[in-house]
Design a protein around this motif. Sequence first.
Motif, PDB file in Angstrom:
ATOM      1  N   ASN A 146     -38.890  43.887  29.238  1.00  0.00           N
ATOM      2  CA  ASN A 146     -38.924  44.871  30.108  1.00  0.00           C
ATOM      3  C   ASN A 146     -38.287  46.125  29.616  1.00  0.00           C
ATOM      4  O   ASN A 146     -37.296  45.958  29.354  1.00  0.00           O
ATOM      5  CB  ASN A 146     -38.170  44.368  31.557  1.00  0.00           C
ATOM      6  CG  ASN A 146     -38.872  43.053  32.351  1.00  0.00           C
ATOM      7  OD1 ASN A 146     -40.126  43.465  32.440  1.00  0.00           O
ATOM      8  ND2 ASN A 146     -38.185  42.175  32.391  1.00  0.00           N
ATOM      9  N   TYR A 147     -39.058  47.280  29.565  1.00  0.00           N
ATOM     10  CA  TYR A 147     -38.349  48.487  29.360  1.00  0.00           C
ATOM     11  C   TYR A 147     -37.787  49.024  30.546  1.00  0.00           C
ATOM     12  O   TYR A 147     -38.698  49.334  31.524  1.00  0.00           O
ATOM     13  CB  TYR A 147     -39.460  49.486  28.524  1.00  0.00           C
ATOM     14  CG  TYR A 147     -39.867  48.676  27.354  1.00  0.00           C
ATOM     15  CD1 TYR A 147     -39.197  48.983  26.172  1.00  0.00           C
ATOM     16  CD2 TYR A 147     -41.158  48.051  27.113  1.00  0.00           C
ATOM     17  CE1 TYR A 147     -39.555  48.313  24.951  1.00  0.00           C
ATOM     18  CE2 TYR A 147     -41.350  47.218  26.075  1.00  0.00           C
ATOM     19  CZ  TYR A 147     -40.692  47.388  25.047  1.00  0.00           C
ATOM     20  OH  TYR A 147     -41.118  47.077  23.648  1.00  0.00           O
ATOM     21  N   VAL A 148     -36.555  49.557  30.675  1.00  0.00           N
ATOM     22  CA  VAL A 148     -36.070  50.177  31.847  1.00  0.00           C
ATOM     23  C   VAL A 148     -35.572  51.591  31.781  1.00  0.00           C
ATOM     24  O   VAL A 148     -35.174  52.113  32.766  1.00  0.00           O
ATOM     25  CB  VAL A 148     -34.959  49.349  32.519  1.00  0.00           C
ATOM     26  CG1 VAL A 148     -35.538  47.908  32.867  1.00  0.00           C
ATOM     27  CG2 VAL A 148     -33.878  49.079  31.579  1.00  0.00           C
ATOM     28  N   HIS A 150     -34.577  44.717  28.279  1.00  0.00           N
ATOM     29  CA  HIS A 150     -34.254  43.352  28.532  1.00  0.00           C
ATOM     30  C   HIS A 150     -35.415  42.497  27.907  1.00  0.00           C
ATOM     31  O   HIS A 150     -36.392  42.735  28.411  1.00  0.00           O
ATOM     32  CB  HIS A 150     -33.849  43.124  29.869  1.00  0.00           C
ATOM     33  CG  HIS A 150     -33.336  41.758  30.328  1.00  0.00           C
ATOM     34  ND1 HIS A 150     -34.359  40.983  30.781  1.00  0.00           N
ATOM     35  CD2 HIS A 150     -32.216  41.053  29.952  1.00  0.00           C
ATOM     36  CE1 HIS A 150     -33.903  39.574  30.776  1.00  0.00           C
ATOM     37  NE2 HIS A 150     -32.506  39.773  30.397  1.00  0.00           N
ATOM     38  N   ALA A 151     -35.028  41.331  27.526  1.00  0.00           N
ATOM     39  CA  ALA A 151     -35.795  40.470  26.880  1.00  0.00           C
ATOM     40  C   ALA A 151     -35.423  38.868  27.020  1.00  0.00           C
ATOM     41  O   ALA A 151     -34.377  38.711  26.939  1.00  0.00           O
ATOM     42  CB  ALA A 151     -36.424  40.699  25.475  1.00  0.00           C
ATOM     43  N   THR A 152     -36.397  37.953  27.015  1.00  0.00           N
ATOM     44  CA  THR A 152     -36.307  36.771  26.837  1.00  0.00           C
ATOM     45  C   THR A 152     -36.994  36.327  25.971  1.00  0.00           C
ATOM     46  O   THR A 152     -38.280  36.918  25.484  1.00  0.00           O
ATOM     47  CB  THR A 152     -36.463  35.972  28.221  1.00  0.00           C
ATOM     48  OG1 THR A 152     -37.852  36.125  28.691  1.00  0.00           O
ATOM     49  CG2 THR A 152     -35.170  36.104  29.270  1.00  0.00           C
ATOM     50  N   GLY A 153     -36.921  35.281  25.032  1.00  0.00           N
ATOM     51  CA  GLY A 153     -37.423  34.903  24.010  1.00  0.00           C
ATOM     52  C   GLY A 153     -37.479  33.366  23.678  1.00  0.00           C
ATOM     53  O   GLY A 153     -36.236  32.852  23.872  1.00  0.00           O
ATOM     54  N   SER A 154     -38.473  32.709  23.325  1.00  0.00           N
ATOM     55  CA  SER A 154     -38.619  31.256  23.021  1.00  0.00           C
ATOM     56  C   SER A 154     -38.829  31.212  21.569  1.00  0.00           C
ATOM     57  O   SER A 154     -39.544  31.717  21.093  1.00  0.00           O
ATOM     58  CB  SER A 154     -39.553  30.475  23.901  1.00  0.00           C
ATOM     59  OG  SER A 154     -39.271  30.504  25.261  1.00  0.00           O
ATOM     60  N   PHE A 155     -37.939  30.345  21.010  1.00  0.00           N
ATOM     61  CA  PHE A 155     -37.971  30.023  19.584  1.00  0.00           C
ATOM     62  C   PHE A 155     -38.298  28.664  19.289  1.00  0.00           C
ATOM     63  O   PHE A 155     -37.503  27.835  19.781  1.00  0.00           O
ATOM     64  CB  PHE A 155     -36.845  30.547  18.945  1.00  0.00           C
ATOM     65  CG  PHE A 155     -36.676  32.050  19.079  1.00  0.00           C
ATOM     66  CD1 PHE A 155     -37.120  33.084  17.832  1.00  0.00           C
ATOM     67  CD2 PHE A 155     -36.158  32.717  20.290  1.00  0.00           C
ATOM     68  CE1 PHE A 155     -37.008  34.357  18.151  1.00  0.00           C
ATOM     69  CE2 PHE A 155     -36.221  33.847  20.186  1.00  0.00           C
ATOM     70  CZ  PHE A 155     -36.567  35.025  19.380  1.00  0.00           C
ATOM     71  N   PHE A 156     -39.499  28.427  18.565  1.00  0.00           N
ATOM     72  CA  PHE A 156     -39.684  26.988  18.225  1.00  0.00           C
ATOM     73  C   PHE A 156     -38.862  26.626  16.842  1.00  0.00           C
ATOM     74  O   PHE A 156     -38.619  27.228  16.029  1.00  0.00           O
ATOM     75  CB  PHE A 156     -41.187  26.781  17.763  1.00  0.00           C
ATOM     76  CG  PHE A 156     -41.868  25.542  17.632  1.00  0.00           C
ATOM     77  CD1 PHE A 156     -41.471  24.481  18.883  1.00  0.00           C
ATOM     78  CD2 PHE A 156     -42.187  24.931  16.646  1.00  0.00           C
ATOM     79  CE1 PHE A 156     -41.880  23.306  18.555  1.00  0.00           C
ATOM     80  CE2 PHE A 156     -42.806  23.553  16.314  1.00  0.00           C
ATOM     81  CZ  PHE A 156     -42.635  22.751  17.379  1.00  0.00           C
ATOM     82  N   ILE A 157     -38.372  25.575  16.778  1.00  0.00           N
ATOM     83  CA  ILE A 157     -37.482  24.960  15.767  1.00  0.00           C
ATOM     84  C   ILE A 157     -38.446  24.088  14.544  1.00  0.00           C
ATOM     85  O   ILE A 157     -39.227  23.222  15.209  1.00  0.00           O
ATOM     86  CB  ILE A 157     -36.314  23.750  16.369  1.00  0.00           C
ATOM     87  CG1 ILE A 157     -35.312  25.025  17.197  1.00  0.00           C
ATOM     88  CG2 ILE A 157     -35.627  23.422  15.021  1.00  0.00           C
ATOM     89  CD1 ILE A 157     -34.401  23.877  18.074  1.00  0.00           C
ATOM     90  N   ILE A 158     -38.426  24.556  13.485  1.00  0.00           N
ATOM     91  CA  ILE A 158     -39.280  23.899  12.613  1.00  0.00           C
ATOM     92  C   ILE A 158     -38.345  23.505  11.361  1.00  0.00           C
ATOM     93  O   ILE A 158     -37.312  24.170  11.190  1.00  0.00           O
ATOM     94  CB  ILE A 158     -40.469  24.913  12.181  1.00  0.00           C
ATOM     95  CG1 ILE A 158     -39.544  25.936  11.549  1.00  0.00           C
ATOM     96  CG2 ILE A 158     -41.276  25.355  13.350  1.00  0.00           C
ATOM     97  CD1 ILE A 158     -40.851  27.192  10.733  1.00  0.00           C
ATOM     98  N   PRO A 159     -38.955  22.628  10.589  1.00  0.00           N
ATOM     99  CA  PRO A 159     -38.298  22.225   9.137  1.00  0.00           C
ATOM    100  C   PRO A 159     -38.237  23.662   8.365  1.00  0.00           C
ATOM    101  O   PRO A 159     -39.405  24.458   8.243  1.00  0.00           O
ATOM    102  CB  PRO A 159     -39.340  21.269   8.619  1.00  0.00           C
ATOM    103  CG  PRO A 159     -40.000  20.770   9.549  1.00  0.00           C
ATOM    104  CD  PRO A 159     -40.256  21.988  10.724  1.00  0.00           C
TER     105      PRO A 159
END
Length: 161
Positions: free
Chosen positions: A109-111, A149-158
């Motif tokens: 979200n750009y505010v 403001h941001a939310t982010g999801s990060f996948f855990i990988i080898p």
Amino acid sequence: MDLTQQWNDFLIDATEEEREIASLYLDSLKRKKAGKNGTHIGALMGITSVFHEPGTLTMTIPNTEILQNSLDILHGGLTATLLDSAMGTLAFRLLPEDKAAVTTEMKINYVAKGVGNEFKCVANVIHKGSKLLVMEGRVFRDDQTLIAHATGSFFIIPKKV
């Protein structure tokens, strides 16, 4: 034509603004070469990072001509890059050495407009699971106004060895 000649040809009729931007590019190459930044985009943006415990990171960039859009404000895509870099760097730091994190989703979200001398992104952990990290990032201009403001999801990988 060799690189030295290309630079000399460019500088012959370059404006002062073009010379300043060329200097920013050269400075970023020096920062990357010296190991001050891990990526060329981080070096170009002039990123500096400070880790705070537990689970917080502050990443700062100076406002330069390179980062501005045609309206002379921080480019939204570079704001997103700052957010992704801060949240991703923090996610990566929280993992064991044999793991890495990659962005799977990010919502921004750009505010407010990005103006001022520098921008500070503060990243925090919302959730740390065995397969997914959820992060939050906030970008502030130097007058402490929230610009994104941001939310982010990060996948855990080898991690590649």
